[in-house]
Design an enzyme around this catalytic site. Structure first.
Site, PDB file in Angstrom:
ATOM      1  N   ARG A  23       9.199  -2.213 -10.606  1.00  0.00           N
ATOM      2  CA  ARG A  23       8.498  -1.119  -9.914  1.00  0.00           C
ATOM      3  C   ARG A  23       8.540   0.148 -10.777  1.00  0.00           C
ATOM      4  NH1 ARG A  23      11.064   0.261  -4.281  1.00  0.00           N
ATOM      5  NH2 ARG A  23      10.107  -1.702  -3.612  1.00  0.00           N
ATOM      6  N   ARG A  29      14.193   8.174  -4.683  1.00  0.00           N
ATOM      7  CA  ARG A  29      13.126   7.262  -5.118  1.00  0.00           C
ATOM      8  C   ARG A  29      11.882   8.039  -5.573  1.00  0.00           C
ATOM      9  NH1 ARG A  29      13.592   2.035  -2.919  1.00  0.00           N
ATOM     10  NH2 ARG A  29      15.792   1.474  -2.845  1.00  0.00           N
ATOM     11  N   LYS A  69      19.255   4.596  -0.435  1.00  0.00           N
ATOM     12  CA  LYS A  69      17.999   5.148  -0.954  1.00  0.00           C
ATOM     13  C   LYS A  69      17.681   6.481  -0.277  1.00  0.00           C
ATOM     14  CE  LYS A  69      15.757   1.417   0.564  1.00  0.00           C
ATOM     15  NZ  LYS A  69      14.745   0.469   1.048  1.00  0.00           N
ATOM     16  N   LYS A  71      14.380   9.409   0.206  1.00  0.00           N
ATOM     17  CA  LYS A  71      12.942   9.538  -0.037  1.00  0.00           C
ATOM     18  C   LYS A  71      12.419  10.947   0.261  1.00  0.00           C
ATOM     19  CE  LYS A  71      12.275   4.651   0.577  1.00  0.00           C
ATOM     20  NZ  LYS A  71      11.633   3.551   1.301  1.00  0.00           N
ATOM     21  N   CYS A  78       2.839  -5.008   4.134  1.00  0.00           N
ATOM     22  CA  CYS A  78       3.830  -5.116   3.054  1.00  0.00           C
ATOM     23  C   CYS A  78       3.687  -6.478   2.369  1.00  0.00           C
ATOM     24  CB  CYS A  78       5.233  -4.959   3.642  1.00  0.00           C
ATOM     25  SG  CYS A  78       5.749  -6.426   4.552  1.00  0.00           S
ATOM     26  N   CYS A 121       9.264 -11.326  -1.112  1.00  0.00           N
ATOM     27  CA  CYS A 121      10.309 -10.488  -0.528  1.00  0.00           C
ATOM     28  C   CYS A 121      11.429 -11.334   0.076  1.00  0.00           C
ATOM     29  CB  CYS A 121       9.730  -9.567   0.538  1.00  0.00           C
ATOM     30  SG  CYS A 121      11.035  -8.571   1.272  1.00  0.00           S
ATOM     31  N   CYS A 149       9.126  -7.992   8.379  1.00  0.00           N
ATOM     32  CA  CYS A 149      10.471  -7.805   8.954  1.00  0.00           C
ATOM     33  C   CYS A 149      10.565  -6.366   9.448  1.00  0.00           C
ATOM     34  CB  CYS A 149      11.560  -8.136   7.918  1.00  0.00           C
ATOM     35  SG  CYS A 149      11.995  -6.756   6.856  1.00  0.00           S
ATOM     36  N   CYS A 178       8.399  -1.315   5.648  1.00  0.00           N
ATOM     37  CA  CYS A 178       7.877  -0.896   4.346  1.00  0.00           C
ATOM     38  C   CYS A 178       6.437  -0.375   4.385  1.00  0.00           C
ATOM     39  CB  CYS A 178       7.991  -2.034   3.344  1.00  0.00           C
ATOM     40  SG  CYS A 178       9.710  -2.462   2.989  1.00  0.00           S
TER      41      CYS A 178
HETATM   42 FE1  SRM Z   1      10.622  -1.343   1.226  1.00  0.00          FE
HETATM   43  C1  SRM Z   1      13.357  -3.278   0.926  1.00  0.00           C
HETATM   44  C2  SRM Z   1       8.832  -3.468  -0.620  1.00  0.00           C
HETATM   45  C3  SRM Z   1       8.227   1.003   0.913  1.00  0.00           C
HETATM   46  C4  SRM Z   1      11.990   0.358   3.857  1.00  0.00           C
HETATM   47  N1  SRM Z   1      11.055  -3.055   0.255  1.00  0.00           N
HETATM   48  C5  SRM Z   1      12.268  -3.666   0.213  1.00  0.00           C
HETATM   49  C6  SRM Z   1      12.260  -4.816  -0.795  1.00  0.00           C
HETATM   50  C7  SRM Z   1      12.691  -4.287  -2.114  1.00  0.00           C
HETATM   51  C8  SRM Z   1      13.033  -6.082  -0.365  1.00  0.00           C
HETATM   52  C9  SRM Z   1      14.474  -6.208  -0.759  1.00  0.00           C
HETATM   53  O1  SRM Z   1      15.257  -5.251  -0.591  1.00  0.00           O
HETATM   54  O2  SRM Z   1      14.844  -7.298  -1.204  1.00  0.00           O
HETATM   55  C10 SRM Z   1      10.732  -5.147  -0.776  1.00  0.00           C
HETATM   56  C11 SRM Z   1      10.170  -5.838  -2.014  1.00  0.00           C
HETATM   57  C12 SRM Z   1       9.096  -6.807  -1.607  1.00  0.00           C
HETATM   58  C13 SRM Z   1       8.270  -7.360  -2.710  1.00  0.00           C
HETATM   59  O3  SRM Z   1       8.210  -8.588  -2.862  1.00  0.00           O
HETATM   60  O4  SRM Z   1       7.637  -6.608  -3.411  1.00  0.00           O
HETATM   61  C14 SRM Z   1      10.152  -3.811  -0.393  1.00  0.00           C
HETATM   62  N2  SRM Z   1       8.914  -1.217   0.224  1.00  0.00           N
HETATM   63  C15 SRM Z   1       8.290  -2.245  -0.401  1.00  0.00           C
HETATM   64  C16 SRM Z   1       6.877  -1.863  -0.804  1.00  0.00           C
HETATM   65  C17 SRM Z   1       6.412  -2.531  -2.096  1.00  0.00           C
HETATM   66  C18 SRM Z   1       5.941  -2.198   0.365  1.00  0.00           C
HETATM   67  C19 SRM Z   1       4.467  -1.998   0.150  1.00  0.00           C
HETATM   68  O5  SRM Z   1       3.736  -2.632   0.904  1.00  0.00           O
HETATM   69  O6  SRM Z   1       4.025  -1.234  -0.699  1.00  0.00           O
HETATM   70  C20 SRM Z   1       7.044  -0.339  -0.876  1.00  0.00           C
HETATM   71  C21 SRM Z   1       7.514   0.143  -2.208  1.00  0.00           C
HETATM   72  C22 SRM Z   1       7.598   1.639  -2.245  1.00  0.00           C
HETATM   73  C23 SRM Z   1       7.862   2.219  -3.586  1.00  0.00           C
HETATM   74  O7  SRM Z   1       6.963   2.192  -4.408  1.00  0.00           O
HETATM   75  O8  SRM Z   1       8.949   2.776  -3.784  1.00  0.00           O
HETATM   76  C24 SRM Z   1       8.137  -0.129   0.148  1.00  0.00           C
HETATM   77  N3  SRM Z   1      10.226   0.418   2.149  1.00  0.00           N
HETATM   78  C25 SRM Z   1       9.115   1.183   1.948  1.00  0.00           C
HETATM   79  C26 SRM Z   1       8.992   2.144   2.996  1.00  0.00           C
HETATM   80  C27 SRM Z   1       7.858   3.136   3.176  1.00  0.00           C
HETATM   81  C28 SRM Z   1       8.129   4.449   2.496  1.00  0.00           C
HETATM   82  O9  SRM Z   1       9.116   4.585   1.765  1.00  0.00           O
HETATM   83  O10 SRM Z   1       7.335   5.354   2.687  1.00  0.00           O
HETATM   84  C29 SRM Z   1      10.072   1.953   3.841  1.00  0.00           C
HETATM   85  C30 SRM Z   1      10.329   2.706   5.170  1.00  0.00           C
HETATM   86  C31 SRM Z   1      10.784   4.098   4.967  1.00  0.00           C
HETATM   87  C32 SRM Z   1      12.262   4.162   4.860  1.00  0.00           C
HETATM   88  O11 SRM Z   1      12.787   3.942   3.779  1.00  0.00           O
HETATM   89  O12 SRM Z   1      12.904   4.397   5.883  1.00  0.00           O
HETATM   90  C33 SRM Z   1      10.837   0.872   3.295  1.00  0.00           C
HETATM   91  N4  SRM Z   1      12.394  -1.405   2.190  1.00  0.00           N
HETATM   92  C34 SRM Z   1      12.729  -0.671   3.289  1.00  0.00           C
HETATM   93  C35 SRM Z   1      14.009  -1.119   3.777  1.00  0.00           C
HETATM   94  C36 SRM Z   1      14.758  -0.556   5.010  1.00  0.00           C
HETATM   95  C37 SRM Z   1      15.573   0.623   4.665  1.00  0.00           C
HETATM   96  C38 SRM Z   1      16.398   1.089   5.819  1.00  0.00           C
HETATM   97  O13 SRM Z   1      16.529   2.282   6.020  1.00  0.00           O
HETATM   98  O14 SRM Z   1      16.962   0.271   6.540  1.00  0.00           O
HETATM   99  C39 SRM Z   1      14.411  -2.176   2.931  1.00  0.00           C
HETATM  100  C40 SRM Z   1      15.707  -2.988   3.032  1.00  0.00           C
HETATM  101  C41 SRM Z   1      16.895  -2.240   2.543  1.00  0.00           C
HETATM  102  O15 SRM Z   1      16.819  -1.183   1.920  1.00  0.00           O
HETATM  103  O16 SRM Z   1      17.979  -2.750   2.807  1.00  0.00           O
HETATM  104  C42 SRM Z   1      13.361  -2.331   1.950  1.00  0.00           C
HETATM  105 FE1  SF4 Z   2      10.053  -7.246   2.789  1.00  0.00          FE
HETATM  106 FE2  SF4 Z   2      10.476  -6.434   5.239  1.00  0.00          FE
HETATM  107 FE3  SF4 Z   2       9.756  -4.680   3.388  1.00  0.00          FE
HETATM  108 FE4  SF4 Z   2       8.010  -6.421   4.269  1.00  0.00          FE
HETATM  109  S1  SF4 Z   2       8.996  -4.822   5.484  1.00  0.00           S
HETATM  110  S2  SF4 Z   2       8.402  -5.934   2.098  1.00  0.00           S
HETATM  111  S3  SF4 Z   2       9.235  -8.206   4.657  1.00  0.00           S
HETATM  112  S4  SF4 Z   2      11.640  -5.785   3.401  1.00  0.00           S
END
Ligand code: SRM
Ligand code: SF4
Length: 564
Positions: A69, A138, A205, A207, A427, A433, A472, A476
């Protein structure tokens, strides 16, 4: 460091400023990186993944590949930088580019042996992946509109400065991925110092998003820190209304986890913004939960402290009093799609990219088309928080040629798409993922098609309704602020959340749970019908949901029975 801290905390502390044993791990013959080093790898913008489709097909235990990324502040790229991603995806990845919900690009399917080459090629174009993942600040989001007025330029400039300022100081990234000769460094203790992050970096993380007043395209209230620009009477940037404590992630089985919107904290003049943001990050560093990662996000600290205590602690650290936040103007998200004036002699074109996946399919050659346009016309690129792309700095004389490529490659203009489709996001979920419970991106085109048909049948085909899907509850695609959030719960079953507002200022609520994929539209249909029949003066679905008790009338959940 106390004995009670989580395992990840220990790994960070012993990592010698994000080095771990990554160099040795990269040099061995295994297709994967070991468990502890995976945690360090994340700080370098890389996730180890296991493609569940290929694994099943081949009957293997694991099918390892890596996701890289990039860190792209405000989503802004030069033509050469975009084209480098395009090329690397073909050479080392799975030939797709994934635009993310935080304005970055993910390359999927890179094998371990190609990681150094992929990162080094990105570095040649001044693109880094450090800090794109991991317990750190991030990628910083910013309204991507490429306006030429001073205040718009200033918010993008500030975004870039903040992003650089909040990068780790460690040279580990360069040593491991770029300057090959230091890969086998035996330095026990790194002499460099991390003034903000220390040895343990952040508990989780973190943001930050920067918004333009009136335009909530960055979903500013979902960030740990949101900065809403306040221009002065001469349209220069005066400062920001700072909001704090937002976040989306939750866990179906842990009631103490929840999505939360940021609260207004203070008004901060431009010249003090960097110090205030740094001090807030430092508060999370010092007080965030380092024992329980499920409770470690800043939103839980803000929720427990309350915004007043946060403000007191912030003022104590800064040594001065902050002004209270002003009124926040009503906000609507501007997707910035279609042809738009950038200045008197320049245009920008916003193209909708379904789920941010740039690929060539038999129907639409999005990847080739974008490459041809960006190469031929050397446009600038801005990635949007809605997983879309803006091509910027286009001269009037070039518009015709660009239109020709768009036609030839069958790329849809935003004007031909329904509002529901334009606002939609999903997502990646399966197969890459590791946390996915259900499908999202791959089934979403069909889900949207069905919603489009239903809305059309109800005479609501032009309605602005946002639908966001995830595999899930981590959130995201920020589903908990959508009009309709569809969240993977268990095998092929989803929870439906309804009642967010298009302005991103209201969280939605659980409307129905454990709904089969093919029952998603039927589950929402009665409510949509009720809306069509009872709305007043063409009000928006989100306004209707806020005004009436339709939610209470139509909701049914079995949540009490299924939660453990
Ligand atoms: Fe996310 C984890 C994809 C934005 C909340 N996210 C992941 C992981 C890395 C899975 C993992 O930990 O093993 C995913 C990779 C999947 C893949 O195959 O690519 C993943 N997140 C994404 C992306 C690619 C989704 C998308 O459709 O674009 C986004 C990448 C953003 C970037 O460029 O940095 C992405 N993730 C977000 C957002 C939205 C935002 O930031 O505006 C959120 C919700 C906002 C927040 O953080 O509260 C988000 N991602 C999570 C979480 C839950 C965090 C939490 O507070 O519990 C996880 C899991 C974790 O961190 O344990 C996670
Ligand atoms: Fe993976 Fe859940 Fe984020 Fe979708 S919402 S990319 S399933 S961690």
């Amino acid at each position: 460091m106390t004995a009670k801290v989580s395992r990840v905390e220990q790994i960070k502390e012993n990592s010698r400023n994000l080095r771990g044993d990554l160099s040795a791990q990269l040099d061995n013959q295994l297709p994967h990186i070991d468990k502890d080093n995976i945690q360090i790898l994340k700080f370098h913008g890389i996730y180890q993944q296991d493609d569940r489709d290929i694994r099943k097909q081949k009957g293997m235990d694991k099918e390892y590949s890596f996701m890289v990324r990039s860190r792209i502040a405000g989503g802004g790229l030069f033509a050469s930088q975009y084209l480098a991603h395009d090329k690397i995806s073909d050479t080392y990845g799975n030939s797709t580019l994934r635009l993310t919900t935080r304005q970055t690009i993910q390359l999927h399917g890179v094998i371990k042996g190609d990681l150094r080459k992929a990162l080094s090629n990105l570095n040649d174009q001044m693109i880094t992946a450090i800090g794109a993942c991991g317990d750190i600040v991030r990628n910083i989001m910013c309204c991507p509109a490429p306006a030429t007025d001073t205040a718009h330029q200033q918010i993008m400039e500030l975004t870039r400065q903040l992003s650089d300022h909040l990068l780790p100081r460690s040279r580990a990234y360069h040593e491991i991925w770029i300057d090959g000769e230091k890969q086998i460094s035996t330095h026990e203790v790194d002499p460099e110092h991390e003034p903000l992050y220390g040895k343990n970096y952040l508990p989780r993380k973190f943001k930050i998003g920067v918004a333009w007043p009136g335009d909530n395209c960055v979903d500013v209230f979902t960030h740990d820190i949101g900065l809403i620009a306040v221009p002065d009477s001469l349209d220069r940037l005066a400062g920001f209304t700072v909001v704090a404590g937002g976040g989306m992630g939750m866990n179906h089985k842990k009631k103490e986890t929840f999505p939360r919107l940021a609260d207004p904290l203070a008004y901060v003049p431009l010249e003090k913004t960097r110090d205030v943001v740094t001090a807030i990050v430092a508060i999370q560093r010092d007080y965030g939960d380092r024992e329980n990662r499920k409770h470690a996000r800043f939103k839980y600290l803000v929720d427990e402290w309350g915004i007043s205590k946060l403000c007191e602690e912030l003022e104590r650290r800064l040594g001065y009093t902050l002004d209270p936040p002003g009124e926040i103007d009503e906000m609507r998200p501007n997707l910035h799609l279609g042809w738009n004036r950038q200045s008197d002699d320049l245009w920008y074109l916003g193209l909708s990219v379904q789920n941010g996946r740039i690929a060539d399919t038999p129907d639409v050659q999005m990847k080739t088309g974008l490459r041809e346009i960006i190469k031929a016309y050397q446009t600038g690129v801005r990635l949007t928080p809605n997983q879309d792309i803006l091509l910027t700095h286009i001269r009037e004389a070039d518009r015709h040629g660009i239109e020709e490529i768009i036609k030839k490659r069958n790329i849809p203009h935003a004007g031909t798409l329904t509002a529901v489709r334009k606002y939609s996001m999903a997502c990646p979920a399966l197969p890459t993922c590791g946390l996915a419970i259900t499908e999202a991106e791959r089934v979403f085109p069909d889900v949207i098609r069905k919603f489009e048909k239903e809305l059309d049948d109800l005479g609501l085909g032009r309605e602005e309704i946002s639908i966001r899907m995830t595999g899930c509850p981590n959130g995201c695609s920020r589903p908990y602020v959508a009009d309709i959030g569809i969240v993977g719960h268990s095998l092929n079953k989803y929870d439906i959340f309804i009642g967010g507002d298009i302005a991103g200022r209201r969280l939605n609520r659980l409307y129905k749970d454990l709904v089969e994929l093919d029952q998603l539209v039927p589950a929402v249909q009665p409510l949509l019908k009720h809306f069509g029949e009872n709305r007043i003066n063409g009000e928006l679905f989100s306004d209707f949901m806020a005004r009436t008790n339709a939610f209470e009338e139509f909701t049914t959940t079995s949540v009490e029975e299924v939660e453990v």
